[in-house]
Design a protein around this motif. Sequence first.
Motif, PDB file in Angstrom:
ATOM      1  N   TYR A   6       2.939  -9.580  -5.304  1.00 21.30           N
ATOM      2  CA  TYR A   6       2.511  -9.510  -3.906  1.00 21.30           C
ATOM      3  C   TYR A   6       1.389 -10.531  -3.682  1.00 21.30           C
ATOM      4  O   TYR A   6       1.366 -11.261  -2.700  1.00 21.30           O
ATOM      5  CB  TYR A   6       1.922  -8.132  -3.567  1.00 21.30           C
ATOM      6  CG  TYR A   6       2.814  -6.925  -3.519  1.00 21.30           C
ATOM      7  CD1 TYR A   6       3.535  -6.500  -4.623  1.00 21.30           C
ATOM      8  CD2 TYR A   6       2.874  -6.157  -2.364  1.00 21.30           C
ATOM      9  CE1 TYR A   6       4.308  -5.343  -4.580  1.00 21.30           C
ATOM     10  CE2 TYR A   6       3.639  -4.994  -2.314  1.00 21.30           C
ATOM     11  CZ  TYR A   6       4.357  -4.600  -3.425  1.00 21.30           C
ATOM     12  OH  TYR A   6       5.111  -3.454  -3.372  1.00 21.30           O
TER      13      TYR A   6
ATOM     14  N   TYR B 173       4.021 -11.405   3.976  1.00 19.86           N
ATOM     15  CA  TYR B 173       3.800 -11.591   2.541  1.00 19.86           C
ATOM     16  C   TYR B 173       3.956 -13.082   2.176  1.00 19.86           C
ATOM     17  O   TYR B 173       4.508 -13.431   1.126  1.00 19.86           O
ATOM     18  CB  TYR B 173       4.778 -10.747   1.714  1.00 19.86           C
ATOM     19  CG  TYR B 173       4.634  -9.243   1.835  1.00 19.86           C
ATOM     20  CD1 TYR B 173       4.339  -8.629   3.046  1.00 19.86           C
ATOM     21  CD2 TYR B 173       4.819  -8.416   0.727  1.00 19.86           C
ATOM     22  CE1 TYR B 173       4.224  -7.250   3.147  1.00 19.86           C
ATOM     23  CE2 TYR B 173       4.710  -7.028   0.823  1.00 19.86           C
ATOM     24  CZ  TYR B 173       4.416  -6.454   2.042  1.00 19.86           C
ATOM     25  OH  TYR B 173       4.302  -5.087   2.158  1.00 19.86           O
TER      26      TYR B 173
ATOM     27  N   ARG C 148       8.780   2.175   5.996  1.00 15.39           N
ATOM     28  CA  ARG C 148       7.998   0.929   6.127  1.00 15.39           C
ATOM     29  C   ARG C 148       8.339   0.076   4.909  1.00 15.39           C
ATOM     30  O   ARG C 148       7.851   0.303   3.816  1.00 15.39           O
ATOM     31  CB  ARG C 148       6.489   1.251   6.162  1.00 15.39           C
ATOM     32  CG  ARG C 148       6.111   2.295   7.201  1.00 15.39           C
ATOM     33  CD  ARG C 148       4.599   2.537   7.208  1.00 15.39           C
ATOM     34  NE  ARG C 148       4.066   2.914   5.929  1.00 15.39           N
ATOM     35  CZ  ARG C 148       3.923   4.178   5.486  1.00 15.39           C
ATOM     36  NH1 ARG C 148       4.272   5.192   6.250  1.00 15.39           N
ATOM     37  NH2 ARG C 148       3.416   4.416   4.293  1.00 15.39           N
TER      38      ARG C 148
ATOM     39  N   ARG D 212      -7.510   6.087   0.980  1.00 17.01           N
ATOM     40  CA  ARG D 212      -7.831   4.865   1.727  1.00 17.01           C
ATOM     41  C   ARG D 212      -8.196   5.206   3.166  1.00 17.01           C
ATOM     42  O   ARG D 212      -9.353   5.101   3.554  1.00 17.01           O
ATOM     43  CB  ARG D 212      -6.640   3.904   1.644  1.00 17.01           C
ATOM     44  CG  ARG D 212      -6.959   2.482   2.009  1.00 17.01           C
ATOM     45  CD  ARG D 212      -5.904   1.518   1.534  1.00 17.01           C
ATOM     46  NE  ARG D 212      -4.577   1.727   2.081  1.00 17.01           N
ATOM     47  CZ  ARG D 212      -3.543   0.939   1.833  1.00 17.01           C
ATOM     48  NH1 ARG D 212      -3.688  -0.126   1.073  1.00 17.01           N
ATOM     49  NH2 ARG D 212      -2.355   1.179   2.350  1.00 17.01           N
TER      50      ARG D 212
ATOM     51  N   HIS E 110       0.854   7.429   2.851  1.00 24.30           N
ATOM     52  CA  HIS E 110       1.195   6.309   1.979  1.00 24.30           C
ATOM     53  C   HIS E 110       1.029   6.754   0.526  1.00 24.30           C
ATOM     54  O   HIS E 110       0.010   7.341   0.165  1.00 24.30           O
ATOM     55  CB  HIS E 110       0.239   5.145   2.297  1.00 24.30           C
ATOM     56  CG  HIS E 110       0.620   3.848   1.657  1.00 24.30           C
ATOM     57  ND1 HIS E 110       1.889   3.314   1.736  1.00 24.30           N
ATOM     58  CD2 HIS E 110      -0.097   2.956   0.933  1.00 24.30           C
ATOM     59  CE1 HIS E 110       1.927   2.162   1.093  1.00 24.30           C
ATOM     60  NE2 HIS E 110       0.742   1.925   0.586  1.00 24.30           N
TER      61      HIS E 110
ATOM     62  N   ASN F 161       7.171   3.508   1.607  1.00 22.59           N
ATOM     63  CA  ASN F 161       7.089   2.058   1.410  1.00 22.59           C
ATOM     64  C   ASN F 161       8.384   1.635   0.694  1.00 22.59           C
ATOM     65  O   ASN F 161       9.316   2.440   0.577  1.00 22.59           O
ATOM     66  CB  ASN F 161       5.832   1.711   0.606  1.00 22.59           C
ATOM     67  CG  ASN F 161       5.760   2.480  -0.708  1.00 22.59           C
ATOM     68  OD1 ASN F 161       6.644   3.267  -1.046  1.00 22.59           O
ATOM     69  ND2 ASN F 161       4.700   2.256  -1.456  1.00 22.59           N
ATOM     70  N   SER F 162       8.431   0.413   0.176  1.00 20.49           N
ATOM     71  CA  SER F 162       9.664  -0.030  -0.515  1.00 20.49           C
ATOM     72  C   SER F 162      10.007   0.885  -1.682  1.00 20.49           C
ATOM     73  O   SER F 162      11.160   1.292  -1.844  1.00 20.49           O
ATOM     74  CB  SER F 162       9.492  -1.440  -1.083  1.00 20.49           C
ATOM     75  OG  SER F 162       9.407  -2.377  -0.071  1.00 20.49           O
TER      76      SER F 162
ATOM     77  N   LYS G 246       3.072  -7.821   7.470  1.00 18.83           N
ATOM     78  CA  LYS G 246       1.643  -8.164   7.422  1.00 18.83           C
ATOM     79  C   LYS G 246       1.434  -9.389   6.524  1.00 18.83           C
ATOM     80  O   LYS G 246       2.335  -9.758   5.752  1.00 18.83           O
ATOM     81  CB  LYS G 246       0.826  -6.973   6.930  1.00 18.83           C
ATOM     82  CG  LYS G 246       1.163  -6.498   5.533  1.00 18.83           C
ATOM     83  CD  LYS G 246       0.561  -5.127   5.273  1.00 18.83           C
ATOM     84  CE  LYS G 246       1.005  -4.571   3.956  1.00 18.83           C
ATOM     85  NZ  LYS G 246      -0.003  -4.442   2.949  1.00 18.83           N
TER      86      LYS G 246
ATOM     87  N   GLY H  20       8.525  -3.256   2.839  1.00 18.96           N
ATOM     88  CA  GLY H  20       7.853  -4.551   2.665  1.00 18.96           C
ATOM     89  C   GLY H  20       8.420  -5.332   1.502  1.00 18.96           C
ATOM     90  O   GLY H  20       9.453  -6.011   1.610  1.00 18.96           O
ATOM     91  N   ALA H  21       7.759  -5.226   0.347  1.00 17.50           N
ATOM     92  CA  ALA H  21       8.052  -6.067  -0.818  1.00 17.50           C
ATOM     93  C   ALA H  21       9.539  -6.239  -1.121  1.00 17.50           C
ATOM     94  O   ALA H  21      10.009  -7.368  -1.331  1.00 17.50           O
ATOM     95  CB  ALA H  21       7.346  -5.485  -2.037  1.00 17.50           C
TER      96      ALA H  21
END
Length: 372
Positions: free
Chosen positions: A356, A44, A222, A138, A168, A205-206, A40, A224-225
Amino acid sequence: MVVGIHRPSVLTIDLKAIQYNIKEAIKLLANQVQLFMVVKANAYGHGLVETANAAKQAGATGFCVAILDEALELRESGISDPILVLGITSPTDAKLMARNEIAASVGSLDWLVQANKNLQAESKPLLVHLALDTGMGRIGFRESNDLLQAYKFLEEQPQFIFDGIFTHFSTADMKDDQYFKKQLAKWHQLISTLPKLPRFVHISNSATTLWHHPLEGVNMVRYGAAGYGLNPSGTELEPPFELHPAMSLSSELVFTKQIKKGDSVGYGATYTAQHDEFVGTIPIGYADGYRRNLDGFYVLIDGQKCDILGRICMDQIMVRLPKDYLPGQQVVLVGKSGNQEITLQQLADHCQTNHYEIACGFAERLTKKYLH
Ligand SMILES: Cc1ncc(COP(=O)(O)O)c(C=O)c1O
């Protein structure tokens, strides 16, 4: 968007570093666990399509994005692997998503009912991942009854495929794992009400991937970072392998001069020289995402720290030079120079934010160079 290819300011993206960070994460995971790269926000800030292709080569089997347009861009580039939109989409786009085999994150029965109306004439079913809110606050189902109703609706309607279920975590990157455990317990309680689980079950997540695996029943992460070489905890936790940062930022001096004691530099004349000194100008500024609150920070020239003088302008910054450098001199704003290094984390610390935000805040105006 105009991209500045006629100036020396360049974001360099090391795709090999991304691939390394993915391959190392895959080694941590059990065999049946797939890695979806989170790309997304233009990956990043690293470039959506280039990152996705590199991630795929390194073993990523799918992608997560935040908004539908990012998913469509991936499809247009030829990526045919599974794509999940993590944010809430409009039910009026259900048909578009179904046609492009883009999975939707869904957090309410109402969304499914609305989408169903738009899908009636659609030949392809819509892939749905049910989002569970276990404590992030969220999006997602919070109660078993609501979740079960949505499950039944999905089972009854041929226009949908129940493809995934996820949650999440909000504190997976912290030493204190009390809240993480609370969320995990809520997750198990919610999914235990379902008669059957879908193809993808994902909660990591990471940070969860790096510090909480193996996790029972999970078959996708999932990521990401950490894929970009960013420690998701900042500096709180040590990653199980050395993360390789993929992004660096460099430029050149485009103008140099000597100023006299008492001369001022920049808007507001906030800096006044205490001695005669050499000053260089670099063509980058807050319009490039080199944030205004980086004043007081520094850049690297020839392995030496050079203080930024005065305020960051929209398109230029001025720095103190240790000697009379000429225009064309290489400048490192993020990355290594000699024995020195500036990390995104350091920029983030200076700006009192996280890395981020710094990474995805660099503007499209900065041209990107990819190292393959
Ligand atoms: C739902 C969801 N999953 C996964 C991620 C990836 O997180 P990270 O970049 O910390 O790996 C994000 C990012 O914010 C997210 O919102």
